[in-house]
Design a protein around this motif. Structure first.
Motif, PDB file in Angstrom:
ATOM      1  N   LEU A  69       0.828  -1.208   0.000  1.00 22.50           N
ATOM      2  CA  LEU A  69       0.000   0.000   0.000  1.00 22.50           C
ATOM      3  C   LEU A  69       0.863   1.259   0.000  1.00 22.50           C
ATOM      4  CD1 LEU A  69      -2.739   1.411   0.234  1.00 22.50           C
ATOM      5  CD2 LEU A  69      -2.574   1.145   2.726  1.00 22.50           C
ATOM      6  N   ALA A 191      -9.144   0.657   5.776  1.00 17.26           N
ATOM      7  CA  ALA A 191     -10.023   0.500   4.618  1.00 17.26           C
ATOM      8  C   ALA A 191     -10.695   1.833   4.253  1.00 17.26           C
ATOM      9  CB  ALA A 191     -11.087  -0.558   4.891  1.00 17.26           C
ATOM     10  N   LEU A 194     -10.083   3.629   0.987  1.00 22.39           N
ATOM     11  CA  LEU A 194     -10.787   3.299  -0.260  1.00 22.39           C
ATOM     12  C   LEU A 194     -11.677   4.453  -0.712  1.00 22.39           C
ATOM     13  CD1 LEU A 194     -11.788  -0.416   0.482  1.00 22.39           C
ATOM     14  CD2 LEU A 194     -10.001   0.395  -1.066  1.00 22.39           C
ATOM     15  N   ALA A 197     -11.135   6.334  -3.990  1.00 25.08           N
ATOM     16  CA  ALA A 197     -11.672   5.912  -5.282  1.00 25.08           C
ATOM     17  C   ALA A 197     -12.794   6.827  -5.748  1.00 25.08           C
ATOM     18  CB  ALA A 197     -12.174   4.468  -5.186  1.00 25.08           C
TER      19      ALA A 197
END
Length: 211
Positions: A69, A191, A194, A197
């Motif tokens: 990551l 998480a 995310l 996005a």
């Protein structure tokens, strides 16, 4: 005449744009390389104990994910910085120090990444890691803003620079939201990143509103 000479003397010690770009590339490359060091130490320890390779992968998967990551994020930051500086032709003192500050955040990333696996997850850990990403993005956004207000340093069209400024602040804002979500809803943890996005959708909406 004296003022012009003094100006030349003040700017003479500054590196050229090309030299600053090369130095920045080297710093990013070193930071990306340092990300692997904790895994190298773990491999050495596992090898000494004669542990099976499969066991090492099972035990170290969080570190492997953190490495991948951070590697991708640093690479993406570098690509954005590279595109931003592609048309920079001159460097002044504020731009130099903005770049130094950005490099500082990049060099800190291997430490922030190591913290995510060396300690039990808590709020401070999330703040250190996602907060570092937020600051890195914010410094890039400030650099765009500075370049937009000093067109003599680059040959980027004003319209293109404005769009990049909008996109940059959207990314920074999404990092801030991800940090808040990760703290308020601990189960989400990393998480929350995310949410990045959503950047194309948010940017399209913002640009449409501005138009």
């Amino acid at each position: 005449m004296e003022e012009a000479a003094r100006t030349r003397d003040d700017t003479q010690p500054l590196p050229s744009a090309e030299r600053l770009k090369a130095f920045t590339d080297a710093v990013v490359a070193i930071a990306m390389t340092l990300l692997i060091l904790p895994l190298m130490e773990s491999v050495s320890d596992a090898g000494t104990g004669k542990a099976p390779v499969a066991e090492w992968f099972v035990e170290e998967w969080p570190a492997l994910v953190a490495f991948a990551l951070s590697f991708v994020l640093i690479a993406n930051f570098w690509l954005v910085h590279h595109r931003l500086f592609a048309k920079v032709e001159r460097v002044d003192t504020p731009l130099l120090w903005l770049t130094v500050l950005w490099m500082f955040t990049i060099v800190w990333m291997p430490v922030a990444t190591a913290i995510t696996t060396a300690f039990a997850e808590d709020t401070i850990q999330l703040v250190v890691y996602i907060g570092t990403l937020t600051v890195t993005s914010a410094v890039l956004s400030l650099t765009r803003l500075y370049l937009a207000r000093h067109p003599g340093l680059h040959d980027e069209p004003p319209g293109a620079m404005r769009d990049e400024i909008v996109g940059g602040w959207i990314v920074t804002g999404l990092f801030v939201v991800a940090l808040i979500v990760s703290i308020v809803v601990p189960v989400v943890s990393y998480a929350a990143l995310l949410l990045l996005a959503l950047r194309p959708v948010v940017q399209k909406v913002v640009l449409r509103i501005r138009a």
